[in-house]
Motif scaffolding. Sequence first.
Motif, mmCIF file in Angstrom:
data_model
loop_
_atom_site.group_PDB
_atom_site.id
_atom_site.type_symbol
_atom_site.label_atom_id
_atom_site.label_comp_id
_atom_site.label_asym_id
_atom_site.label_seq_id
_atom_site.Cartn_x
_atom_site.Cartn_y
_atom_site.Cartn_z
ATOM 1 N N ASN A 102 -0.812 -8.344 -4.684
ATOM 2 C CA ASN A 102 -0.419 -7.423 -5.731
ATOM 3 C C ASN A 102 -1.361 -7.552 -6.922
ATOM 4 O O ASN A 102 -1.914 -8.615 -7.187
ATOM 5 N N ARG B 31 -1.414 -2.020 4.381
ATOM 6 C CA ARG B 31 -0.678 -2.590 3.251
ATOM 7 C C ARG B 31 -0.163 -1.473 2.346
ATOM 8 O O ARG B 31 -0.886 -0.505 2.064
ATOM 9 N N TYR B 33 2.171 -0.882 -1.347
ATOM 10 C CA TYR B 33 2.689 -1.532 -2.557
ATOM 11 C C TYR B 33 3.509 -0.525 -3.368
ATOM 12 O O TYR B 33 3.183 0.658 -3.428
ATOM 13 N N TYR B 35 4.843 -0.098 -7.407
ATOM 14 C CA TYR B 35 4.729 -0.541 -8.784
ATOM 15 C C TYR B 35 5.614 0.350 -9.652
ATOM 16 O O TYR B 35 5.963 1.470 -9.281
ATOM 17 N N PHE B 45 4.062 -4.795 -10.665
ATOM 18 C CA PHE B 45 4.315 -4.929 -9.234
ATOM 19 C C PHE B 45 5.799 -5.056 -8.941
ATOM 20 O O PHE B 45 6.528 -5.787 -9.618
ATOM 21 N N THR B 47 7.010 -4.597 -5.098
ATOM 22 C CA THR B 47 7.115 -5.149 -3.757
ATOM 23 C C THR B 47 5.926 -4.704 -2.928
ATOM 24 O O THR B 47 5.183 -3.789 -3.310
ATOM 25 N N TYR B 48 5.766 -5.360 -1.768
ATOM 26 C CA TYR B 48 4.569 -5.158 -0.957
ATOM 27 C C TYR B 48 4.925 -5.323 0.521
ATOM 28 O O TYR B 48 5.706 -6.204 0.894
ATOM 29 N N GLN B 101 -6.879 -1.068 -3.867
ATOM 30 C CA GLN B 101 -5.683 -0.281 -3.657
ATOM 31 C C GLN B 101 -5.902 1.139 -4.162
ATOM 32 O O GLN B 101 -6.497 1.335 -5.230
#
Lengths: 115, 112
Positions: A102, B31, B33, B35, B45, B47-48, B101
């Motif tokens: 993250n 992946r 994510y 935010y 942030f 969760t991922y 990202q």
Amino acid sequence: AQSVSQHNHHVILSEAASLELGCNYSYGGTVNLFWYVQYPGQHLQLLLKYFSGDPLVKGIKGFEAEFIKSKFSFNLRKPSVQWSDTAEYFCAVNALGGSQGNLIFGKGTKLSVKP
Amino acid sequence: DTGVSQNPRHKITKRGQNVTFRCDPISEHNRLYWYRQTLGQGPEFLTYFQNEAQLEKSRLLSDRFSAERPKGSFSTLEIQRTEQGDSAMYLCASSTDRAEQYFGPGTRLTVT
């Protein structure tokens, strides 16, 4: 806890002026570093990134940033700004030894370029 | 357009209602994510996911929040019993392993 500090909340420049936006992070390990830009009404876009190697990285639209490990800094620069650079700029860090990926963002710097 | 997409773009709801947002990542990205961004702040942030596995959750993600990525493709973020403090822009991003990202346009939630 890891954090990212951006020194300027709002920067106002005239066209052709030089730009430097400060970014410092707090993490002692290996990091990946990013600058993202958000133009008015648009979503976050990647401006440039540093993963390893040459600490001076070049991005899109004439932007560059320099990673200085000893200063925990990753400042963004552009020699001559244009009106179209008016946007909000976010510095972000990914601490590789910690979480899985993250990004930790700074609060952003709003850049206004006067024509 | 092959970028990250999010739906809806705007959601207005009354306090106490449940809401669900959807994110479709770039197709080859494993992946995903989530935010949250409030006015004057950078994204924070939540969760991922790596494929369908939720690998990390922030302390910001209270038990009223739940996220899923059932088949490792799109993801949903649900907020139950919304509160006014949930009003924010909810951003989704995707990436390949340890790479940069790419962000979607976000869903702006307003809780009245």
